[in-house]
Each structure stands twice: as structure tokens, then as C-alpha cells.
Write a protein that holds these residues in place. Sequence first.
Motif, PDB file in Angstrom:
ATOM      1  N   SER A 128      16.349  13.527  69.322  1.00 19.85           N
ATOM      2  CA  SER A 128      17.456  14.472  69.158  1.00 19.85           C
ATOM      3  C   SER A 128      17.439  15.535  70.244  1.00 19.85           C
ATOM      4  O   SER A 128      18.493  15.909  70.766  1.00 19.85           O
ATOM      5  CB  SER A 128      17.368  15.137  67.772  1.00 19.85           C
ATOM      6  OG  SER A 128      17.453  14.165  66.750  1.00 19.85           O
ATOM      7  N   VAL A 185      30.705   9.075  71.281  1.00 16.81           N
ATOM      8  CA  VAL A 185      30.654   9.039  69.813  1.00 16.81           C
ATOM      9  C   VAL A 185      29.545   8.103  69.347  1.00 16.81           C
ATOM     10  O   VAL A 185      28.826   8.387  68.384  1.00 16.81           O
ATOM     11  CB  VAL A 185      32.023   8.607  69.248  1.00 16.81           C
ATOM     12  CG1 VAL A 185      31.943   8.401  67.736  1.00 16.81           C
ATOM     13  CG2 VAL A 185      33.079   9.654  69.575  1.00 16.81           C
ATOM     14  N   GLY A 186      29.390   6.962  70.049  1.00 16.29           N
ATOM     15  CA  GLY A 186      28.309   6.040  69.703  1.00 16.29           C
ATOM     16  C   GLY A 186      26.948   6.694  69.836  1.00 16.29           C
ATOM     17  O   GLY A 186      26.070   6.503  68.997  1.00 16.29           O
ATOM     18  N   VAL A 188      26.322   9.917  69.567  1.00 10.46           N
ATOM     19  CA  VAL A 188      26.192  10.888  68.462  1.00 10.46           C
ATOM     20  C   VAL A 188      25.798  10.177  67.173  1.00 10.46           C
ATOM     21  O   VAL A 188      24.953  10.658  66.409  1.00 10.46           O
ATOM     22  CB  VAL A 188      27.509  11.666  68.285  1.00 10.46           C
ATOM     23  CG1 VAL A 188      27.454  12.535  67.037  1.00 10.46           C
ATOM     24  CG2 VAL A 188      27.783  12.539  69.511  1.00 10.46           C
ATOM     25  N   PHE A 189      26.411   9.020  66.898  1.00  6.13           N
ATOM     26  CA  PHE A 189      26.067   8.255  65.693  1.00  6.13           C
ATOM     27  C   PHE A 189      24.611   7.795  65.732  1.00  6.13           C
ATOM     28  O   PHE A 189      23.916   7.810  64.707  1.00  6.13           O
ATOM     29  CB  PHE A 189      26.999   7.047  65.551  1.00  6.13           C
ATOM     30  CG  PHE A 189      28.374   7.389  65.061  1.00  6.13           C
ATOM     31  CD1 PHE A 189      28.656   8.657  64.588  1.00  6.13           C
ATOM     32  CD2 PHE A 189      29.391   6.455  65.084  1.00  6.13           C
ATOM     33  CE1 PHE A 189      29.915   8.993  64.127  1.00  6.13           C
ATOM     34  CE2 PHE A 189      30.659   6.768  64.635  1.00  6.13           C
ATOM     35  CZ  PHE A 189      30.929   8.046  64.157  1.00  6.13           C
ATOM     36  N   ILE A 190      24.153   7.363  66.914  1.00 10.50           N
ATOM     37  CA  ILE A 190      22.762   6.922  67.034  1.00 10.50           C
ATOM     38  C   ILE A 190      21.807   8.075  66.711  1.00 10.50           C
ATOM     39  O   ILE A 190      20.813   7.906  65.999  1.00 10.50           O
ATOM     40  CB  ILE A 190      22.499   6.362  68.445  1.00 10.50           C
ATOM     41  CG1 ILE A 190      23.246   5.043  68.646  1.00 10.50           C
ATOM     42  CG2 ILE A 190      21.004   6.145  68.676  1.00 10.50           C
ATOM     43  CD1 ILE A 190      23.216   4.516  70.057  1.00 10.50           C
ATOM     44  N   ALA A 192      22.548  10.797  64.954  1.00  8.87           N
ATOM     45  CA  ALA A 192      22.735  11.279  63.584  1.00  8.87           C
ATOM     46  C   ALA A 192      22.104  10.356  62.559  1.00  8.87           C
ATOM     47  O   ALA A 192      21.408  10.807  61.639  1.00  8.87           O
ATOM     48  CB  ALA A 192      24.231  11.450  63.304  1.00  8.87           C
ATOM     49  N   PHE A 193      22.312   9.053  62.698  1.00  8.62           N
ATOM     50  CA  PHE A 193      21.853   8.096  61.682  1.00  8.62           C
ATOM     51  C   PHE A 193      20.514   7.450  62.024  1.00  8.62           C
ATOM     52  O   PHE A 193      19.918   6.783  61.174  1.00  8.62           O
ATOM     53  CB  PHE A 193      22.925   7.021  61.464  1.00  8.62           C
ATOM     54  CG  PHE A 193      24.220   7.576  60.931  1.00  8.62           C
ATOM     55  CD1 PHE A 193      24.330   7.965  59.615  1.00  8.62           C
ATOM     56  CD2 PHE A 193      25.316   7.738  61.767  1.00  8.62           C
ATOM     57  CE1 PHE A 193      25.520   8.481  59.120  1.00  8.62           C
ATOM     58  CE2 PHE A 193      26.508   8.252  61.294  1.00  8.62           C
ATOM     59  CZ  PHE A 193      26.620   8.637  59.964  1.00  8.62           C
ATOM     60  N   ASN A 234      26.464   2.896  74.734  1.00  5.93           N
ATOM     61  CA  ASN A 234      26.275   3.286  73.339  1.00  5.93           C
ATOM     62  C   ASN A 234      27.304   2.645  72.424  1.00  5.93           C
ATOM     63  O   ASN A 234      27.010   2.320  71.271  1.00  5.93           O
ATOM     64  CB  ASN A 234      26.336   4.805  73.203  1.00  5.93           C
ATOM     65  CG  ASN A 234      25.134   5.489  73.806  1.00  5.93           C
ATOM     66  OD1 ASN A 234      24.044   4.924  73.856  1.00  5.93           O
ATOM     67  ND2 ASN A 234      25.310   6.695  74.297  1.00  5.93           N
ATOM     68  N   ASN A 238      25.926   0.432  69.401  1.00  5.74           N
ATOM     69  CA  ASN A 238      26.191   1.044  68.106  1.00  5.74           C
ATOM     70  C   ASN A 238      26.806   0.059  67.112  1.00  5.74           C
ATOM     71  O   ASN A 238      26.665   0.221  65.904  1.00  5.74           O
ATOM     72  CB  ASN A 238      27.113   2.251  68.289  1.00  5.74           C
ATOM     73  CG  ASN A 238      27.209   3.095  67.042  1.00  5.74           C
ATOM     74  OD1 ASN A 238      26.213   3.561  66.507  1.00  5.74           O
ATOM     75  ND2 ASN A 238      28.420   3.307  66.561  1.00  5.74           N
ATOM     76  N   LYS A 239      27.480  -0.984  67.627  1.00 10.09           N
ATOM     77  CA  LYS A 239      28.115  -1.947  66.722  1.00 10.09           C
ATOM     78  C   LYS A 239      27.401  -3.294  66.689  1.00 10.09           C
ATOM     79  O   LYS A 239      27.845  -4.197  65.989  1.00 10.09           O
ATOM     80  CB  LYS A 239      29.578  -2.146  67.123  1.00 10.09           C
ATOM     81  CG  LYS A 239      29.789  -2.709  68.511  1.00 10.09           C
ATOM     82  CD  LYS A 239      31.267  -2.782  68.843  1.00 10.09           C
ATOM     83  CE  LYS A 239      31.502  -3.342  70.241  1.00 10.09           C
ATOM     84  NZ  LYS A 239      32.919  -3.390  70.597  1.00 10.09           N
TER      85      LYS A 239
END
Length: 372
Positions: A128, A185-186, A188-190, A192-193, A234, A238-239
Motif C-alpha cells: 500500500s 482503477v485496477g 486501486v482495486f488490487i 484495496a482488496f 493492472n 485485475n480481471k
Amino acid sequence: MIDFLNANKQTILYAAIVAVVVFLLIFLSNLLCRWLIKKVKTKFPNEEPSTIILIRRILRVLWIVLGFTAISFIFIDKESYKVATENFYLILYLGIVAIVTIVAASSANVYFSRSIDKKRKANTDFTSDKFLHYLVVFGIYFIGGLLAILAFPSMQGIAQTALGGAGILAVIAGVASQEALANLVGGVFIIAFKPFKIGDIIKLDETMVGTVTDITLRHTIIRNYENKMIVIPNAVINKEKLINYDLGERMCCQWIEIGISYDSDIDLAKHIMREECEDHPYILDHRSELDKYNNVKKVIVRVIGLNDSAVTLRAWAWASNFGEAFEMKCDLYESIKKRFDTEGISIPFPHRTMVFKESQLAQLKNDIQLNQ
């Protein structure tokens, strides 16, 4: 000569004052930067004060340009004085924005670098921090660029729109379908999750297996076992479905699959595979207490398929992590093959039976006789 000096006394005095002020500013800037460099080297001897050196160069150029601009006032008429004054303040404004932006970005770099080093030494997750580092530095340069654009009247509308709340929504809506925003965004998702973090071993497919070394605003970098860097956007990673060997329990079950011929002794082959697995130094005992009480074997070996030319056996061998499991698999294939050769267990290779019709067989015999 005296008449010239008397006639231009104020102009010469003005130019001299400007020159003295410029040299004084350069001297004070160099003095301040040398003092800062000395302090940095004393406190952090292993760090190179590149930012301070860059600021010193910018200040030196800024003072010289402002000095020439101020002296140019002597040679312009009153109608151009207003434009020249605006240019003077424009150069000063841009210089200040550049210096403040560089100082802010450098301070963010130093803060996050030390935070990451501290967490790395403590063996804690710093994913992070590293991603936030990229985000903050990008934000600082983005704001600095917008503030610089505000200095130009023709560009003020764009900058003010981007800085406003409605403008930000308009910008996001305008580029929402673009790959750059999808990657951001990808990322950020990585973060965050946390499907994976820096230092984890992940696998996307057989060609993309390795250790995560960095997660940026645009892409994720994986170092594979050939020491090559794989850069994956990303938005893609991410997908994708992936395997994280360090998420949760790190113990790894490795399949050891070998095919033996139909006329080989299956029980002997299973015994050899189990014995070789149990003798390997990386093998782990994954049995529960109930399994041990019921005398369940440490390594399970079963027949999993009756193929065209081979009986496929599989052993379930456990190791403490993916790296040891891979090394163990390579060792076991070698040792089992050697034991099979010694014990008379054959590993078949594919073969094909060809059936000829009588006419074709007769023609083949004739061809052979003619060749002889």
C-alpha cells in the motif's frame, strides 16, 4: 563619454543594481544549497542530494532570466512596459511553482522510501505504501502542472475546469473508457482488496509465474524464474484468474504424475514413488492426527488414468512453499526414473499399430522385393 554617463546615469545605476541583486541571489542560493547538502550528507550519508542540486540549478537559471528581463525594461517603450512586467511575473510564478512542486515531490519520495525501507526490514507488507507513493507523487506533479497552466490566459479555462469538482467528474466521465483510467482503477482495486502483494508468488498461466516486485499506477511487474520482468497492465491482471501461492496457508501440494506400461507391477511402482517422496528432505507430513492413528500413508499414490499406452500414477507430495515444491518435483522425477530403471518398471513412449489391407500388404511386399 562623461556626457553619455551623465545622460544615462539612472539607466546605468538601474542595470548595476539589477546585476548586483542577481549575483547576490545566486550567491545566497548557492550558499543555502551547500548548507542543505552538507546537512543531508551528515544525516543521511548514503543518499545523494540530487533534488537540492536540481533546485540550485533552477534557481540559478531563474535569477539570470529574471535579471535579463529586468534589464530589458531599459530598452522598451512605455507601451510595451506592461507586457514586459507581466512576462517578468509570469517567469517568477513558473519558477516558484516548479521549485515548490519539485520540493513537494522530493519530500514525498523521501518519506515513502523511508517508510517502505522500514517495513521491508521489519518484514511487513509495504504494498500500500508503494502504490500510495506513486499516487501522491503523480498528484503533486499533476497539481503543479495545472498551476503552471493557470499562468497562461488561453489555458485557464481548461485548468479551472479540471480543478473544479464538476470538472473532475467531467474529466473522469470523459476518459472512463480509456485504458489509462482502467489501469489506474485496477491498481486501486488490487491495493484495496489485496489479491496479492509485493513479494507474493503468483501464477496467471504456465508462462507467467513469478514474484511480484512492484505495483504501479499502470501495471504490475512480476519477476519470473528466468529473472525476466513481466509487465502486466493492472486492467488485465485485475480481471484474470490467478493463483497466489502466498495467500493464506503457504503449504503447497505438488502432483507427481508418471505413466507406466501395462505389463509393469503397479504395486511396486506405487511403493517406489511413495518411498522416494517420503525420503525427500522437503516433504511435509500433512496428515491429521486421525490419519496417523488410522495408519494413512504419509504420501498418497493412486492410479488416476488408464490411457492408450500407459497407466498413470499420481503421488500427492506436500512442501512448505511453492519454491520448495517445484524443486522437489524436479528431484523426484529424476530419482523415481532411476528407481524404475533399477526395479524393471518401464515408462512407455507413444506407439502406433498400423493395419494394412491384403492388397496394400501385397503391394508393399512387391516393393520390398524390387528394392532388394
